[in-house]
Design an enzyme around this catalytic site. Structure first.
Site, PDB file in Angstrom:
ATOM      1  N   GLU A 113       0.835  -1.203   0.000  1.00 51.90           N
ATOM      2  CA  GLU A 113       0.000   0.000   0.000  1.00 51.90           C
ATOM      3  C   GLU A 113       0.865   1.247   0.000  1.00 51.90           C
ATOM      4  O   GLU A 113       1.918   1.292   0.648  1.00 51.90           O
ATOM      5  CB  GLU A 113      -0.909  -0.005   1.228  1.00 51.90           C
ATOM      6  CG  GLU A 113      -1.990   1.055   1.222  1.00 51.90           C
ATOM      7  CD  GLU A 113      -3.037   0.795   2.300  1.00 51.90           C
ATOM      8  OE1 GLU A 113      -3.710  -0.266   2.240  1.00 51.90           O
ATOM      9  OE2 GLU A 113      -3.159   1.631   3.215  1.00 51.90           O
ATOM     10  N   ASP A 115       0.157   5.343   0.638  1.00 49.59           N
ATOM     11  CA  ASP A 115      -0.910   6.186   1.172  1.00 49.59           C
ATOM     12  C   ASP A 115      -0.601   7.677   1.130  1.00 49.59           C
ATOM     13  O   ASP A 115       0.472   8.102   1.573  1.00 49.59           O
ATOM     14  CB  ASP A 115      -1.172   5.856   2.646  1.00 49.59           C
ATOM     15  CG  ASP A 115      -1.701   4.461   2.881  1.00 49.59           C
ATOM     16  OD1 ASP A 115      -2.220   3.864   1.929  1.00 49.59           O
ATOM     17  OD2 ASP A 115      -1.586   3.973   4.022  1.00 49.59           O
ATOM     18  N   GLU A 117      -2.720  10.492   3.129  1.00 55.21           N
ATOM     19  CA  GLU A 117      -3.825  10.717   4.051  1.00 55.21           C
ATOM     20  C   GLU A 117      -3.799  12.181   4.482  1.00 55.21           C
ATOM     21  O   GLU A 117      -2.779  12.668   4.981  1.00 55.21           O
ATOM     22  CB  GLU A 117      -3.710   9.807   5.279  1.00 55.21           C
ATOM     23  CG  GLU A 117      -3.899   8.338   4.947  1.00 55.21           C
ATOM     24  CD  GLU A 117      -3.735   7.446   6.157  1.00 55.21           C
ATOM     25  OE1 GLU A 117      -4.620   6.590   6.383  1.00 55.21           O
ATOM     26  OE2 GLU A 117      -2.729   7.599   6.877  1.00 55.21           O
ATOM     27  N   ASN A 132       2.342   6.957   3.998  1.00 57.36           N
ATOM     28  CA  ASN A 132       2.694   5.694   4.629  1.00 57.36           C
ATOM     29  C   ASN A 132       2.931   4.667   3.532  1.00 57.36           C
ATOM     30  O   ASN A 132       2.383   4.785   2.414  1.00 57.36           O
ATOM     31  CB  ASN A 132       1.574   5.240   5.575  1.00 57.36           C
ATOM     32  CG  ASN A 132       2.043   4.212   6.594  1.00 57.36           C
ATOM     33  OD1 ASN A 132       3.199   3.782   6.588  1.00 57.36           O
ATOM     34  ND2 ASN A 132       1.137   3.798   7.473  1.00 57.36           N
ATOM     35  N   ARG A 141       5.121   3.157   8.576  1.00 60.68           N
ATOM     36  CA  ARG A 141       6.208   3.961   8.016  1.00 60.68           C
ATOM     37  C   ARG A 141       5.693   5.382   7.740  1.00 60.68           C
ATOM     38  O   ARG A 141       5.826   5.907   6.647  1.00 60.68           O
ATOM     39  CB  ARG A 141       6.740   3.318   6.742  1.00 60.68           C
ATOM     40  CG  ARG A 141       7.321   1.927   6.936  1.00 60.68           C
ATOM     41  CD  ARG A 141       7.901   1.371   5.637  1.00 60.68           C
ATOM     42  NE  ARG A 141       8.559   0.096   5.855  1.00 60.68           N
ATOM     43  CZ  ARG A 141       7.984  -1.103   5.722  1.00 60.68           C
ATOM     44  NH1 ARG A 141       6.693  -1.167   5.337  1.00 60.68           N
ATOM     45  NH2 ARG A 141       8.650  -2.215   5.942  1.00 60.68           N
ATOM     46  N   TRP A 207      -7.868   9.552  16.336  1.00 58.87           N
ATOM     47  CA  TRP A 207      -6.418   9.694  16.181  1.00 58.87           C
ATOM     48  C   TRP A 207      -5.978  10.818  15.249  1.00 58.87           C
ATOM     49  O   TRP A 207      -4.839  11.296  15.352  1.00 58.87           O
ATOM     50  CB  TRP A 207      -5.813   8.386  15.647  1.00 58.87           C
ATOM     51  CG  TRP A 207      -6.257   8.037  14.240  1.00 58.87           C
ATOM     52  CD1 TRP A 207      -7.329   7.298  13.881  1.00 58.87           C
ATOM     53  CD2 TRP A 207      -5.617   8.423  13.007  1.00 58.87           C
ATOM     54  NE1 TRP A 207      -7.427   7.187  12.513  1.00 58.87           N
ATOM     55  CE2 TRP A 207      -6.372   7.874  11.953  1.00 58.87           C
ATOM     56  CE3 TRP A 207      -4.476   9.173  12.700  1.00 58.87           C
ATOM     57  CZ2 TRP A 207      -6.031   8.051  10.614  1.00 58.87           C
ATOM     58  CZ3 TRP A 207      -4.130   9.347  11.358  1.00 58.87           C
ATOM     59  CH2 TRP A 207      -4.912   8.787  10.327  1.00 58.87           C
TER      60      TRP A 207
END
Length: 307
Positions: A113, A115, A117, A132, A141, A207
Site C-alpha cells: 500500500e 498512502d 492521508e 505511509n 512507516r 487519532w
C-alpha cells in the site's frame, strides 16, 4: 518509426523530470477532454448516496456525515506507473476528518500500500499530509508534512511515481517522499503485487487531529472532498498472470512506458532541490527518527533518497 517514437517519448520524459511539472499540470487544467470520466475507471465501494458528481462527470465529491462516509476504487490493478489526481479538501472545521487517496493490493494480511492521508484540523490551522508505505502487510512507516498552501480553496495535484527503482510521492511538482529499491530494501519495497487506486473520506477523530484530542464537529457536516482529472499512466495487472507484462518489465519497457525508463529511476537536480526544501521546512514527523517506536532504525531509513 519505432525508434522515432521512442526518442519522442524519452524527450518528453526529460522535460517532465526536469522540473516542468507545473507546465504539465497547467496544460491538463484547461483540457477536460483528456481527463478520465469516473465510470470509465472507478466504482463506488460503499454509500452510493454519499457520492456526487458534476453534471459533466468531470468533478467528483465524497461526502461524510454522521451516517456514513464514502469511497471509490479503480476497476483495474496496476503494477508500476504514474498516478495523478487533483483534490480539493474539506474546508473549514475539518478536525477528525480524514480524506485518503492511496494505492493498495487489497490482499488483507499481505497487502502492499502507498498512502496519501489528509488529516483535517480546526478552522485556520494547517492541514497535515501523512504518507505511509506498506510492504507485505507491514506498514507503520508514517511521515507527516504540513501543507504549505491552503488545500481547500483550489485543486492541487497529488501523484505517485512507482517503478522498479523508486516510489516518489509528489504534491504538485514537489517530491515530498522517496522510497528506494536497493539490495538492502528489497524486502520492504512493494514490487510484486498489482495495486488498485482508492479514495475515501471517513471519521477518524480517535487519532487524526492532535492524536485524537480534537473531535469531529458534526455541526459543520456534511464534509465534502472533491476530485478531478485522474491520470493513470500505468501497467494494468492481472493477479493470475504468470507472465510479466512488457510495461512492468525493465528490459522491455518502451517510450510509452516512460515511468520505468532509466531517467525516472532517480530525482532530477531540480527535484532534489524541491525535496530538500520541503523536508527542511515542512516535515513534522518521520518514523525513522522516532526512537520510542524503533530502538533500531528500519533498514530503509539508512538509504539515501538518491545516490
Amino acid at each position: 518509426m519505432g525508434g522515432t517514437w521512442r526518442a519522442v517519448g524519452l524527450s518528453f520524459l526529460f522535460l517532465v523530470f526536469s522540473g516542468l511539472f507545473a507546465c504539465v499540470c497547467s496544460q491538463s487544467e484547461g483540457d477536460d477532454s483528456s481527463a478520465k470520466v469516473f465510470d470509465d475507471n472507478f466504482q463506488i465501494m460503499w454509500a452510493q448516496d454519499h457520492f456526487r458528481t458534476s453534471e459533466n462527470g468531470q468533478v467528483w465529491h465524497l461526502v461524510l456525515d454522521q451516517n456514513s462516509g464514502s469511497g471509490f476504487k479503480s476497476k483495474y490493478k496496476y503494477r508500476f506507473g504514474w498516478f495523478s489526481m487533483k483534490l480539493k479538501l474539506v474546508p473549514g472545521d475539518s478536525a477528525g476528518v480524514v480524506t485518503a487517496y492511496y494505492m493498495s493490493s487489497d490482499t488483507n494480511m499481505n497487502r502492499d500500500e502507498l498512502d496519501f492521508e489528509f488529516l483535517g484540523n480546526r478552522s485556520g490551522e494547517p492541514y497535515a499530509l501523512q504518507t505511509n508505505i506498506y510492504a507485505k502487510g507491514v506498514g507503520e512507516r508514517e511521515q507527516r508534512h504540513i501543507l504549505w498552501f491552503d488545500p481547500t480553496t483550489q485543486f492541487h495535484t497529488y501523484s505517485i511515481l512507482w517503478n522498479s527503482r523508486q516510489i516518489v510521492f509528489f504534491v504538485d511538482q514537489v517530491p515530498v517522499r522517496v522510497h528506494r529499491h536497493t539490495e538492502a530494501t528489497s524486502d520492504v519495497f512493494p514490487k510484486e503485487q498489482g495495486m488498485y487506486m482508492f479514495s475515501s473520506i471517513w471519521n477518524a477523530d480517535n487519532w487524526a487531529t492532535r492524536g485524537g484530542l480534537e473531535k469531529t464537529n458534526w455541526t459543520a457536516a456534511p464534509f465534502v472532498s472533491s476530485y478531478k482529472k485522474f491520470h493513470g499512466l500505468g501497467c494494468k495487472w492481472e493477479d493470475n498472470s504468470t507472465t510479466l507484462l512488457p510495461c512492468a518489465n525493465n528490459n522491455r519497457a518502451s517510450a510509452s512506458h516512460w515511468w520505468n525508463e532509466a531517467v525516472a529511476w532517480t530525482l532530477t537536480k531540480k527535484q532534489r532541490e524541491y525535496y530538500r526544501w520541503v523536508n527542511s521546512k515542512y516535515l513534522i514527523y518521520d518514523y525513522c527518527h522516532d526512537q520510542s517506536r524503533y530502538s533500531i532504525k528500519p533498514v530503509e531509513c539508512s538509504v539515501a533518497p538518491w545516490d
